[in-house]
Design an enzyme around this catalytic site. Structure first.
Site, short mmCIF file in Angstrom:
data_model
loop_
_atom_site.label_atom_id
_atom_site.label_comp_id
_atom_site.label_asym_id
_atom_site.label_seq_id
_atom_site.Cartn_x
_atom_site.Cartn_y
_atom_site.Cartn_z
CG ASP A 340 -2.11 -5.51 -59.29
OD1 ASP A 340 -2.54 -4.55 -59.96
OD2 ASP A 340 -2.58 -5.84 -58.18
CD GLU A 341 -3.51 -9.53 -56.95
OE1 GLU A 341 -3.19 -10.33 -56.06
OE2 GLU A 341 -4.20 -8.52 -56.72
CB ALA A 342 -4.71 -8.67 -65.38
#
Ligand code: TNX
Length: 536
Positions: A340-342
């Site tokens: 997530d949220e890379a």
């Protein structure tokens, strides 16, 4: 960049709850009240048929009988005995039998209605005995949780109570809607020791949750020993949000947690979040950074600023070794690899990285689980995408499903236990919205998403992120009463659920939580029963 950026809104914790939050509503339970009704169980059972006028009273000399030749069933009997002995004061010996008992409590692996499947149970209460039948020890365990809720709330006390210990007569036949019924605990933003996690396992197992996902790494802390990379724990685990001391699990501690969970028929799913959310690892080893320079440890609450170095070969040695050691410690089928949220990894690098590391999970004998952004990468057999969005459709998730992924539902605006209940409640964030109990309860995991078929949904998970949570009482306040609400979504048939009936059943749980010492949110939406002073 399709990965959703979002803002963390940290609201300072205030040590007060609104006056409305503490009101006890409802009448005191009189000492001569009728036994708890079969329909009052949370999660609501598939079917419950009361037998009018029939009551079972647990005698002081009762035994708990379990089938010969099944140590796992006998272990469920011992679990039940350990629950009942302190409050009843009875000896409750656990015995084995190859016959059909005629008195006491019997836990049997034969004779259940076939509909109960691999996790369900049949519970029969007559004037003479209580029988739980299932096809597996897991089914017996879930039946025992129902049996426990049918006893007076005082059974949850850890000192001897007066009784009598009566159960309403009848039959329950019950089995889950979904095979994946999860909770998640973020032990990275704030570290929680083994005792806290065990207590949470005890608490969630009451509601037939069968999976605990441990978020073991993030920017603020690495929480599990990896022998090949020892500084992950000793350096990466040395702090947490706010700058406290942090901590980590030794392999022996993690193994102990896995066993404790297994005794409650709960599977641990460990997560190493990659390629973002990795500052703790990057701070521990300079060579994992593209510029060969370790960043400082991080104790704030921003997200999206860190990335493993996709172009370096050592990154893959690192990931492979970490996942192999974790797989060796984990008997459950899944390794969660985050994803997530890379926001500091390009889309192309994200795909390159994920496509390269996913096979490490399979090579270690496990199945890939990841946040739904993982849908950008190739499919791997059995892959599970965990949906944490707030919308009713998502391109990454659809891509994952079209390639064959199954979905675990954790929509942040419904299932996130770290969201505040109201603007007045003291803990939590609010980026995905405020989640009062009714909001957590009133949705259907099968139909929330417009472009994902019901057949792709494997279950529901309630994540607890810990940016604002520092201790057990905080975890309990956020989980109760929403965790039982989400557990009912995961277990009970949609047709059996409705808010008005649920809030009354939920209110009746209050005295049980009080007896257990659980710090719960007295939502004004719920008609809380008053805890009796003694007995029921
Ligand atoms: C989003 S959900 C995150 C976490 C935060 C959480 C706070 C997800 C996969 N990532 O990093 O802790 O929001 O609510």
């Amino acid at each position: 960049m399709h990965r959703r950026a979002r803002q963390v809104l940290l609201v300072s914790a205030v040590a007060v709850v609104t006056a409305a939050g503490f009101a006890w509503i409802g009448a005191a339970t009189p000492a001569d009240a009728a036994p708890v009704s079969l329909q009052s169980v949370v999660p609501v059972p598939v079917s419950a048929q009361p037998a009018a006028g029939v009551t079972y009273t647990l005698p002081a000399a009762a035994t708990i009988q379990t089938p010969t030749g099944s140590p796992a069933a006998t272990a469920v009997g011992s679990y039940l005995a350990d629950l009942l002995r302190p409050s009843t004061g009875y000896a409750l010996p656990v015995t084995t039998t190859s016959g059909t008992p005629t008195s006491g409590i019997a836990l049997l692996l034969s004779g259940a209605d076939p509909s109960v499947g691999s996790e369900g149970y049949q519970l029969d209460v007559t004037a003479a005995l209580v029988t739980v039948r299932a096809q597996t020890p897991a089914g017996l365990f879930h039946g025992v949780q129902t049996l426990r809720q049918l006893l007076p709330a005082a059974v949850e006390a850890r000192t001897v109570q007066p009784g009598p210990w009566e159960l309403a007569g009848g039959r329950i036949v019950d089995y889950p809607r979904y095979g994946y019924r999860g909770a998640m605990l973020d032990v990275s933003r704030h570290f929680f020791g083994v005792d806290v996690v065990k207590r949470y396992l005890d608490e969630i197992s009451q509601y037939k949750i069968n999976t605990l996902h441990l978020h073991l790494s993030d920017d603020q802390g690495w929480r599990i020993v990896v022998d090949a990379w020892p500084r992950l724990a000793t350096v990466g685990g040395s702090t947490q949000v706010g700058g406290g001391a942090g901590g980590y699990y030794t392999k022996a501690q993690y193994t102990d947690l896995v066993a404790y969970a297994a005794a409650r028929h709960i599977t641990i799913v460990p997560e190493i979040d990659m390629p973002g959310h990795t500052n703790a690892a990057l701070a521990s080893y300079a060579e994992l950074n593209c510029n060969n320079t370790a960043p400082p440890l991080y104790t704030g609450t921003s997200v999206g600023f860190s990335s493993l170095c996709v172009g370096k070969e050592i990154t893959y040695t690192f990931v492979q070794q970490v996942l192999a050691e974790l797989a060796a410690l984990t008997p459950g089928p899944y390794l969660h690899i985050g994803g997530d949220e890379a926001n500091s990894t390009s889309d192309a690098d994200y795909r390159t990285f994920m496509n390269r590391i996913q096979p490490f999970v399979g090579n270690a004998g496990k199945t890939v689980m990841g946040w739904h952004q993982l849908g950008q990468a190739d499919h791997t057999p059995g892959r599970i995408a965990q949906y944490w969005g707030t919308t009713t459709s998502d391109a990454d998730l659809s891509a994952a499903v079209s390639k064959g992924a199954k979905v675990v539902m954790s929509p942040a605006n419904k299932a996130y236990l770290d969201m505040k209940y109201t603007n007045q409640t003291p803990l939590g964030l609010s980026w995905a919205g405020l989640i009062e109990v009714q909001t957590a309860y009133n949705w259907d995991p099968a139909t929330l998403l417009t472009n994902v078929p019901a057949s792709a949904i494997l279950g529901v998970e309630a994540p607890m992120w810990s940016e604002t949570l520092t201790k057990l009482a905080d975890i309990e306040f956020m989980a109760f009463p929403r965790l039982p609400a989400l557990a009912e979504l995961a277990w009970s048939p949609q047709s059996a659920r409705n808010w008005d009936a649920f809030k009354t059943r939920l209110g009746a749980q209050g005295p049980r939580w009080t007896a257990q010492g659980i710090n719960f949110y007295r939502s004004p939406q719920v008609p809380w029963a008053t805890p009796p002073a003694t007995g029921r």
